[in-house]
Design an enzyme around this catalytic site. Sequence first.
Site, PDB file in Angstrom:
ATOM      1  N   LYS A  71       0.823  -1.214   0.000  1.00 27.62           N
ATOM      2  CA  LYS A  71       0.000   0.000   0.000  1.00 27.62           C
ATOM      3  C   LYS A  71       0.857   1.263   0.000  1.00 27.62           C
ATOM      4  CE  LYS A  71      -3.637  -2.621   0.611  1.00 27.62           C
ATOM      5  NZ  LYS A  71      -4.762  -2.788  -0.289  1.00 27.62           N
TER       6      LYS A  71
HETATM    7  C1  PLP Z   1      -0.931  -7.674   2.100  1.00 25.50           C
HETATM    8  C2  PLP Z   1      -2.065  -7.573   1.141  1.00 25.50           C
HETATM    9  N1  PLP Z   1      -2.058  -8.356   0.065  1.00 25.50           N
HETATM   10  C3  PLP Z   1      -3.054  -8.314  -0.833  1.00 25.50           C
HETATM   11  C4  PLP Z   1      -4.146  -7.478  -0.678  1.00 25.50           C
HETATM   12  C5  PLP Z   1      -5.211  -7.475  -1.727  1.00 25.50           C
HETATM   13  O1  PLP Z   1      -5.138  -6.349  -2.543  1.00 25.50           O
HETATM   14  P1  PLP Z   1      -6.425  -5.716  -3.208  1.00 25.50           P
HETATM   15  O2  PLP Z   1      -7.358  -5.383  -2.103  1.00 25.50           O
HETATM   16  O3  PLP Z   1      -5.949  -4.538  -3.909  1.00 25.50           O
HETATM   17  O4  PLP Z   1      -7.015  -6.762  -4.082  1.00 25.50           O
HETATM   18  C6  PLP Z   1      -4.203  -6.649   0.451  1.00 25.50           C
HETATM   19  C7  PLP Z   1      -5.294  -5.706   0.735  1.00 25.50           C
HETATM   20  O5  PLP Z   1      -5.987  -5.212  -0.015  1.00 25.50           O
HETATM   21  C8  PLP Z   1      -3.126  -6.677   1.361  1.00 25.50           C
HETATM   22  O6  PLP Z   1      -3.123  -5.859   2.401  1.00 25.50           O
HETATM   23  N1  LIG Z   2      -6.360  -5.002   2.223  1.00 29.65           N
HETATM   24  C1  LIG Z   2      -6.717  -3.632   2.366  1.00 29.65           C
HETATM   25  C2  LIG Z   2      -8.186  -3.416   2.198  1.00 29.65           C
HETATM   26  C3  LIG Z   2      -8.468  -2.070   1.583  1.00 29.65           C
HETATM   27  O1  LIG Z   2      -8.078  -2.085   0.271  1.00 29.65           O
HETATM   28  P1  LIG Z   2      -7.817  -0.792  -0.603  1.00 29.65           P
HETATM   29  O2  LIG Z   2      -6.713  -1.197  -1.506  1.00 29.65           O
HETATM   30  O3  LIG Z   2      -9.083  -0.528  -1.296  1.00 29.65           O
HETATM   31  O4  LIG Z   2      -7.429   0.333   0.295  1.00 29.65           O
HETATM   32  C4  LIG Z   2      -6.159  -3.157   3.683  1.00 29.65           C
HETATM   33  O5  LIG Z   2      -5.154  -3.695   4.082  1.00 29.65           O
HETATM   34  O6  LIG Z   2      -6.679  -2.300   4.337  1.00 29.65           O
END
Ligand code: PLP
Ligand SMILES: N[C@@H](CCOP(=O)(O)O)C(=O)O
Length: 479
Positions: free
Chosen positions: A119
Site C-alpha cells: 500500500k
Molecule cells: C498484504 C495484502 N495483500 C493483498 C491485498 C489485496 O489487494 P487488493 O485489495 O488490492 O485486491 C491486500 C489488501 O488489499 C493486502 O493488504
Molecule cells: N487489504 C486492504 C483493504 C483495503 O483495500 P484498498 O486497496 O481498497 O485500500 C487493507 O489492508 O486495508
Amino acid sequence: MRYISTRANSTSEGRQFCDILLEGLAPDGGLYLPESYPQVGAEQLAAWRELLRTDGYAALAFEVASLFVDDIPAADLRGIVERAYEPDKFIDPAIVPVTQLPDGLWLAHLSNGPSAAFKDMAMQLLGELFEYELERRGATITILGATSGDTGSAAEYALMGKPAVQVFMLSPLGRMTPFQQAQMFSIDDPGITNIAVAGVFDDCQDIVKEINSDAAFKQQYAVGAVNSINWGRVLAQVVYYFAAFLQVSADGAPVSFAVPSGNFGNIAAGHIARMMGLPIHRLVLATNENDVLDEFFRTGRYRVRGSAETHETSSPSMDISKASNFERFVADLLERDGERVAILFGKELRATGQFDLSDEPGFVEQVERFGFVSGSSTHADRLARIRETHAADGTMIDPHTADAVHVARTLLASGELDGPVVALETALPVKFSGTITEALGIVPPRPPVFEGIEDLPRHVVEAPNDAEAIKALIRAKLD
Ligand SMILES: Cc1ncc(COP(=O)(O)O)c(C=O)c1O
Ligand SMILES: N[C@@H](CCOP(=O)(O)O)C(=O)O
C-alpha cells in the site's frame, strides 16, 4: 485527460484529475476511470527500460503519471513524484526490486516502504498529491478510510503531520494481527483517529460508501478517500507493473502477473497496465478462502457474501467479500455501459446480492480480451507454500504473497499457465508472524523501526457498525 464515473450516462461530463483526486468516490456512487487508456508501444517501453535502469523508479513513475495527469504543471508533478519515491524511504533503494526463485517464479517486492506493505507504493504518492493540491486550493480534507490491516497504516504513515488533512480510519474490531493493530494504534497524532468497528472489513467499507453518498455531509466536511476507490491509488499502482515487467522482460516478450486479491485494487491496476498495451499475458487472480472473485472468473457469477460468511483467515488483509474495485473491471467488460453498471452495482446487488455475466460476450471472451485466470488457497496451502519457498533458497514470503505463489504454481503445474510469471509480494512476513512461525518454526525478522511497537499506548476508539455513529465521531472531532 478526463475522468468519468463507471456509472456515468452518455450526458455525463468528464472531470479533471485533481478534482477526482480530492473527491474519491463519484457522486453517483461509481468509481472514476479515464475516458480512454493512453497507449504505450514497444519503442516507449524500450526507452522506459533504459530510464528505469539509469534514473530509477521515480523517473518511470513520472512518465506514467504524466499520461494521466494534465492539470499539474510537469515540473511540479516531477517534484511530487520524486518526493514520494525518495529511495531513502524504502528498505531497498531500487524501490521495486525483482528476484527469481529457484523454480523460475519471479517475485516483485512491493513492501519495502515505511509500513512494510504494498500500500505504501500508492499511499506515498497520494500523500504528496493531497498536500500539493490542498495547498494550491487553500483547502482541507477529511479522509475517511476502511482497512483490513494494511491500507490504514500506509495511509496514516503517509498523511500524519499534514495540517490540511484529518484521517478517520475504520478497521474491523479484533480482526487485524497484533502487529497491524500496533502499527496504527500506536500513532499519536492530532490528525489521526482510529476507529475499530464491530464488524468485518466490508462493513467498514460500506460505512465509507454510505457516508460518501450523504452529499451534504460530504460537502460540509470535504470527505475524501484513500482506499483504492480513489483513482489516484490505482494510477500509482499501475507504475509497478511497468517497473516489474521492464526488469523481467529484457526483450519485451509477455509476462504474467500473479496477484493476491481482496478489494481488486491491485489487480485492477494490472488490468489497466494491460489495457495500456503492457505485454501482460495473464493476470492471475489469487484469493484466500474468501473466494468471491475466483468464483466470478470461473463462473461469471458475482455473488457477494455477508459478514457471517466472510471467513477469518491467515491472510487477513484479504478477508473481503465485496470487492470495491471490481466495478472498474466490469465497466470495461461491459464496454463502459454506465447505466448497466449502475443497475448491477446498485439495484441488483442490493436486491439479490449477486449478478451473473456468464452469457455476456465480454465475459465469454474475457481470457482472450482481458487475460484473467484465477484460483484460491487455504490455510494449509499457504503454510505449504511458505515452507516450500523458504526451503528452496531461504526466501520468506508472507501469507498473502503465498496465496499468489500457490495459485501461480498450481496453474503452471496444470498447464493452464505458461511463460514467465511474476508474483506480487504484498507485505513483509513480520506483519503476520503468527502464521510464519506456524509454518517455519521461526520468528520473521523485524526491521528496527518497528521494535517494541506492540508495547506503545493504543490510540483507538470502538464504534458500532453504524454510519451515523461514525458521522457523530467525525462531527465531535471537527465541529
Ligand atoms: C498484504 C495484502 N495483500 C493483498 C491485498 C489485496 O489487494 P487488493 O485489495 O488490492 O485486491 C491486500 C489488501 O488489499 C493486502 O493488504
Ligand atoms: N487489504 C486492504 C483493504 C483495503 O483495500 P484498498 O486497496 O481498497 O485500500 C487493507 O489492508 O486495508
